[in-house]
Design a protein around this motif. Structure first.
Motif, PDB file in Angstrom:
ATOM      1  N   LEU A 197      42.417 -12.578  50.023  1.00  0.00           N
ATOM      2  CA  LEU A 197      41.554 -12.130  48.935  1.00  0.00           C
ATOM      3  C   LEU A 197      40.867 -13.266  48.199  1.00  0.00           C
ATOM      4  O   LEU A 197      39.980 -13.024  47.367  1.00  0.00           O
ATOM      5  CB  LEU A 197      42.360 -11.286  47.940  1.00  0.00           C
ATOM      6  CG  LEU A 197      43.089 -10.063  48.529  1.00  0.00           C
ATOM      7  CD1 LEU A 197      43.774  -9.274  47.426  1.00  0.00           C
ATOM      8  CD2 LEU A 197      42.134  -9.178  49.314  1.00  0.00           C
ATOM      9  N   ARG A 224      52.185  -8.292  50.408  1.00  0.00           N
ATOM     10  CA  ARG A 224      51.329  -7.150  50.098  1.00  0.00           C
ATOM     11  C   ARG A 224      50.618  -7.355  48.768  1.00  0.00           C
ATOM     12  O   ARG A 224      51.169  -7.952  47.824  1.00  0.00           O
ATOM     13  CB  ARG A 224      52.172  -5.878  50.041  1.00  0.00           C
ATOM     14  CG  ARG A 224      51.349  -4.600  49.922  1.00  0.00           C
ATOM     15  CD  ARG A 224      52.235  -3.373  49.961  1.00  0.00           C
ATOM     16  NE  ARG A 224      51.429  -2.183  50.135  1.00  0.00           N
ATOM     17  CZ  ARG A 224      51.932  -0.946  50.229  1.00  0.00           C
ATOM     18  NH1 ARG A 224      53.244  -0.770  50.172  1.00  0.00           N
ATOM     19  NH2 ARG A 224      51.132   0.097  50.386  1.00  0.00           N
ATOM     20  N   ALA A 225      49.403  -6.850  48.660  1.00  0.00           N
ATOM     21  CA  ALA A 225      48.676  -6.891  47.392  1.00  0.00           C
ATOM     22  C   ALA A 225      49.252  -5.847  46.437  1.00  0.00           C
ATOM     23  O   ALA A 225      49.736  -4.794  46.848  1.00  0.00           O
ATOM     24  CB  ALA A 225      47.188  -6.636  47.626  1.00  0.00           C
ATOM     25  N   ALA A 284      47.998  -3.745  43.000  1.00  0.00           N
ATOM     26  CA  ALA A 284      46.822  -3.403  42.195  1.00  0.00           C
ATOM     27  C   ALA A 284      47.270  -2.678  40.937  1.00  0.00           C
ATOM     28  O   ALA A 284      47.912  -1.617  41.020  1.00  0.00           O
ATOM     29  CB  ALA A 284      45.866  -2.535  43.008  1.00  0.00           C
ATOM     30  N   VAL A 287      43.999  -7.066  40.962  1.00  0.00           N
ATOM     31  CA  VAL A 287      44.683  -7.127  42.254  1.00  0.00           C
ATOM     32  C   VAL A 287      45.308  -8.509  42.426  1.00  0.00           C
ATOM     33  O   VAL A 287      44.614  -9.536  42.367  1.00  0.00           O
ATOM     34  CB  VAL A 287      43.706  -6.831  43.403  1.00  0.00           C
ATOM     35  CG1 VAL A 287      44.464  -6.790  44.734  1.00  0.00           C
ATOM     36  CG2 VAL A 287      42.985  -5.507  43.169  1.00  0.00           C
ATOM     37  N   GLN A 326      47.765 -11.120  44.764  1.00  0.00           N
ATOM     38  CA  GLN A 326      48.370 -11.390  46.067  1.00  0.00           C
ATOM     39  C   GLN A 326      48.732 -12.856  46.210  1.00  0.00           C
ATOM     40  O   GLN A 326      49.842 -13.195  46.572  1.00  0.00           O
ATOM     41  CB  GLN A 326      47.441 -10.943  47.202  1.00  0.00           C
ATOM     42  CG  GLN A 326      48.144 -10.727  48.535  1.00  0.00           C
ATOM     43  CD  GLN A 326      48.042 -11.931  49.485  1.00  0.00           C
ATOM     44  OE1 GLN A 326      47.228 -12.829  49.273  1.00  0.00           O
ATOM     45  NE2 GLN A 326      48.856 -11.936  50.524  1.00  0.00           N
ATOM     46  N   LEU A 384      42.554  -1.691  49.916  1.00  0.00           N
ATOM     47  CA  LEU A 384      43.248  -2.972  50.019  1.00  0.00           C
ATOM     48  C   LEU A 384      44.685  -2.802  50.505  1.00  0.00           C
ATOM     49  O   LEU A 384      45.424  -3.785  50.590  1.00  0.00           O
ATOM     50  CB  LEU A 384      43.249  -3.667  48.658  1.00  0.00           C
ATOM     51  CG  LEU A 384      41.874  -4.114  48.147  1.00  0.00           C
ATOM     52  CD1 LEU A 384      41.931  -4.414  46.653  1.00  0.00           C
ATOM     53  CD2 LEU A 384      41.376  -5.319  48.917  1.00  0.00           C
ATOM     54  N   ASP A 385      45.067  -1.562  50.809  1.00  0.00           N
ATOM     55  CA  ASP A 385      46.444  -1.244  51.194  1.00  0.00           C
ATOM     56  C   ASP A 385      47.424  -1.824  50.187  1.00  0.00           C
ATOM     57  O   ASP A 385      48.465  -2.395  50.526  1.00  0.00           O
ATOM     58  CB  ASP A 385      46.764  -1.764  52.601  1.00  0.00           C
ATOM     59  CG  ASP A 385      48.079  -1.183  53.136  1.00  0.00           C
ATOM     60  OD1 ASP A 385      48.466  -0.099  52.681  1.00  0.00           O
ATOM     61  OD2 ASP A 385      48.728  -1.845  53.969  1.00  0.00           O
ATOM     62  N   ALA A 386      47.074  -1.699  48.901  1.00  0.00           N
ATOM     63  CA  ALA A 386      47.864  -2.300  47.826  1.00  0.00           C
ATOM     64  C   ALA A 386      48.875  -1.305  47.273  1.00  0.00           C
ATOM     65  O   ALA A 386      48.677  -0.080  47.319  1.00  0.00           O
ATOM     66  CB  ALA A 386      46.944  -2.775  46.705  1.00  0.00           C
ATOM     67  N   SER A 409      49.833  -8.149  54.789  1.00  0.00           N
ATOM     68  CA  SER A 409      48.672  -8.684  54.085  1.00  0.00           C
ATOM     69  C   SER A 409      47.589  -7.630  53.933  1.00  0.00           C
ATOM     70  O   SER A 409      47.435  -6.757  54.790  1.00  0.00           O
ATOM     71  CB  SER A 409      48.088  -9.875  54.857  1.00  0.00           C
ATOM     72  OG  SER A 409      48.976 -10.955  54.870  1.00  0.00           O
ATOM     73  N   PRO A 410      46.813  -7.714  52.864  1.00  0.00           N
ATOM     74  CA  PRO A 410      45.635  -6.849  52.745  1.00  0.00           C
ATOM     75  C   PRO A 410      44.550  -7.309  53.710  1.00  0.00           C
ATOM     76  O   PRO A 410      44.607  -8.440  54.214  1.00  0.00           O
ATOM     77  CB  PRO A 410      45.198  -7.061  51.291  1.00  0.00           C
ATOM     78  CG  PRO A 410      45.692  -8.427  50.942  1.00  0.00           C
ATOM     79  CD  PRO A 410      46.974  -8.598  51.699  1.00  0.00           C
ATOM     80  N   LEU A 423      36.705  -1.878  51.749  1.00  0.00           N
ATOM     81  CA  LEU A 423      36.358  -3.082  50.986  1.00  0.00           C
ATOM     82  C   LEU A 423      34.913  -3.001  50.509  1.00  0.00           C
ATOM     83  O   LEU A 423      34.005  -2.723  51.311  1.00  0.00           O
ATOM     84  CB  LEU A 423      36.537  -4.335  51.840  1.00  0.00           C
ATOM     85  CG  LEU A 423      37.945  -4.700  52.315  1.00  0.00           C
ATOM     86  CD1 LEU A 423      37.911  -6.039  53.042  1.00  0.00           C
ATOM     87  CD2 LEU A 423      38.934  -4.741  51.165  1.00  0.00           C
TER      88      LEU A 423
END
Length: 350
Positions: free
Chosen positions: A54, A66-67, A69, A105, A107, A131-133, A199-200, A313
């Protein structure tokens, strides 16, 4: 004594001969200093093996966490906030009326404390999903509640964990006083058995050398306005001495509540999109899929771009290609198409 004198004389003659030989032939070989310096320089310029997805910043160690948010309150009674200076990317969008909220966000950096945490809206949930957060909020609109309760994204909500994972500060009054520590984020994720090691998706970034040749019109500062008043005006000023933007809200610099560290940004991405009020409360439907016009500010310059949703994104586009970000932190302002960029954004080239 004679033998001793002869030995001394012989040693002197030998030294004299060596000195004469050195004068004739030059000094003997020395340590390869230049080669050592070259090795050191190589180490300095060596490409780091990992990069944060990011921010694009390099790292010696793996960057596959992992992110997270977090919905962060931006009401004047919630300022200054905690943890924003550690965010890789912050999205600023309208909630009800002219009031904005942030989706911060994290990370690459993990702040000790984050907040005040505020309630979710469906479009913030969509951004976190892209962001798969792990999504963190305290409360929700009806649309967001359905998404969260149906498991649309992994999430922790203060409506469930108020007083346990989420703590109330005595410094402020509700609803501007809910906070969560990063340790409690990880504790909650562990309790819910959420995976935290993926990871995002990564944004596209310029190299450090490419960042020095960014093109565009001069724009040393920009103001983004969300209303006729100044309460939610954001001003970003480029500080050439550090190559970063400082942020001001209603004329006050945005800093961390505890450490007083300022927000320092490398990219400002301002986009416009359709906003529709959907009920009497003022909840909105914000289109984050169709694309549209935008501005990208980097290194004191501004470029007119388009934006598109690339598999979740929000990215800048120029001539059909993704425009890379400068390595570092990014702030994204999302404003309504009505009144639009021309009315809501003003630049100062000085």
């Amino acid at each position: 004594m004679k033998k001793w004198a002869v030995a001394v004389s012989a040693a002197l003659l030998l030294l004299s001969g060596c000195s004469d030989k050195e004068k004739a032939n030059g000094p003997g070989p020395k340590e390869p200093v230049k080669e050592v310096e070259d090795v050191v320089q190589e180490d300095v310029n060596k490409e780091l093996p990992y990069h944060y997805p990011l921010t694009g910043v390099g790292s010696e160690t793996a960057t596959n966490s992992r992110a997270v948010a977090v919905m962060v309150n931006n009401h004047p009674k919630a300022r200054p906030q905690s943890g924003l200076n550690k965010a890789d990317i912050v999205y600023e969008l309208l909630a009800e009326g002219d009031v904005t909220r942030f989706l911060a966000v994290f990370q690459s950096e993990k702040p000790e404390n984050i907040g005040p945490v505020r309630s979710a809206r469906d479009y913030y949930v969509e951004l976190a999903k892209g962001l798969d957060a792990l999504f963190i909020a305290h409360g929700y609109s009806e649309e967001a509640r359905k998404m969260l309760e149906n498991g649309y994204v992994d999430n922790l909500n203060g409506m469930v964990y108020d007083g346990t994972l989420f703590k109330r500060s005595s410094d402020r009054q509700a609803p501007h006083n809910s906070y969560i520590t990063y340790d409690n984020v990880l504790k909650g994720a562990s309790d819910k058995k959420y995976a935290m090691d993926q990871s995002p998706p990564a944004f596209k970034f310029l190299s450090e050398n490419e960042s020095k040749t960014v093109t565009g019109e001069e724009a040393k500062s920009v103001m983004v306005s969300y209303s006729s008043g100044s309460t939610f005006d954001s001003i970003y000023e480029f500080d050439a001495s550090i190559g970063k933007y400082k942020r001001y809200s209603d004329g006050v610099e945005t800093v961390d509540y505890v450490t007083k560290e300022p927000i320092l940004l490398d990219n400002l991405f301002i986009i416009e999109t359709t906003h529709v009020v959907i009920n009497d409360v003022g909840h909105k439907e914000i289109d984050l899929k169709s694309g549209g016009s935008g501005y990208l500010l980097q290194m004191g310059k501004v470029m007119e771009v388009e934006w598109k949703n690339d598999n979740g994104l929000i990215v800048p586009i120029k001539n059909g290609e993704v425009v890379p970000f400068v390595q570092g932190k990014t702030w994204v302002n999302v404003i309504p198409t009505n009144p639009g960029l021309q009315s809501s954004v003003s630049f100062n080239v000085k």
